[in-house]
Design a protein around this motif. Structure first.
Motif, short mmCIF file in Angstrom:
data_model
loop_
_atom_site.label_atom_id
_atom_site.label_comp_id
_atom_site.label_asym_id
_atom_site.label_seq_id
_atom_site.Cartn_x
_atom_site.Cartn_y
_atom_site.Cartn_z
N ILE A 1 -0.98 0.86 4.84
CA ILE A 1 -0.68 -0.39 4.84
C ILE A 1 0.66 -0.55 4.76
O ILE A 1 1.68 0.13 4.47
N SER A 2 0.95 -1.90 5.42
CA SER A 2 2.25 -2.15 5.72
C SER A 2 2.50 -3.76 5.49
O SER A 2 1.81 -4.55 5.68
N THR A 3 3.74 -3.81 4.98
CA THR A 3 4.34 -5.08 4.93
C THR A 3 5.50 -5.08 5.51
O THR A 3 6.21 -4.28 6.21
N THR B 1 0.14 -2.95 -6.10
CA THR B 1 0.84 -1.82 -5.95
C THR B 1 1.90 -2.10 -5.17
O THR B 1 3.25 -2.03 -5.25
N PHE B 2 1.79 -3.08 -3.95
CA PHE B 2 2.65 -3.12 -2.99
C PHE B 2 3.24 -4.70 -3.26
O PHE B 2 3.99 -5.22 -2.40
N GLU B 3 2.79 -5.32 -4.47
CA GLU B 3 3.47 -6.66 -4.75
C GLU B 3 3.11 -7.68 -3.56
O GLU B 3 3.84 -8.60 -3.49
N ILE B 4 1.79 -7.53 -3.21
CA ILE B 4 1.38 -8.71 -2.28
C ILE B 4 0.64 -9.70 -3.00
O ILE B 4 -0.13 -9.56 -3.94
N ILE C 1 -4.17 -1.96 7.00
CA ILE C 1 -3.89 -3.25 6.56
C ILE C 1 -2.58 -3.95 6.70
O ILE C 1 -1.68 -3.05 6.31
N SER C 2 -2.32 -4.72 7.28
CA SER C 2 -1.16 -5.33 7.69
C SER C 2 -0.80 -6.60 7.08
O SER C 2 -1.74 -7.71 7.28
#
Length: 157
Positions: A30-32, A76-79, A154-155
């Protein structure tokens, strides 16, 4: 000490006799723009699990899919719910999924189907599953295209 050359097939046979060390392999990234993380199957199974019993255009009968809620991972990733998620499969198929889907429905990253792990041949190891039987509005081609199987990444951009 006398050294002998092993043929390629003899060496391969030797390697098969060695014990498996069970090294966990990352199956999802998973990347942001700010961060990136990878998860093993074991790590995904350690997360709180949700079971969705549903059918879709790719299974003949209702099945019990189990995995973590996509919403929990996004949080968790604040998306944000307004983000677009680029879901990428092992074969590089990709689908853009609105993050809002995960906040509006119990979308899961299924790692088990009817209690069994899913092989690549059987749409695994991760399959994005929507609760289609609970929400008739999800029985639409737009949502079928979001049921990405063999998910690897997931990008968010």
């Amino acid at each position: 000490m006398r050294m002998q050359k092993l043929s390629g097939s003899a060496f391969a046979a030797f390697l098969l006799t060695l014990p498996s060390f069970g090294f966990a392999q990352a199956i999802l990234t998973i990347s942001t723009p700010e961060q990136s993380a990878s998860f093993t199957l074991e790590e995904l199974l350690e997360m709180p699990q949700t079971t969705v019993v549903t059918k879709n255009d790719y299974v003949d009968h209702p099945a019990a899919f189990q995995g973590p809620l996509l919403r929990a991972i996004l949080e968790t990733f604040e998306i944000d719910r307004h983000a677009d998620l680029n879901m990428i499969a092992l074969n590089d198929f990709n689908s853009t999924v609105p993050a809002a889907d995960a906040f509006d429905y119990d979308v899961i990253l299924a790692v088990l189907r009817d209690g069994e792990g899913m092989t690549v041949r059987n749409k695994g190891p991760i399959w994005v599953i929507y609760p289609m039987d609970e929400h008739p509005e999800l029985r639409d081609d737009a949502y079928n295209n979001r049921l990405v199987w063999q998910l690897k990444e997931i990008s968010v951009e």
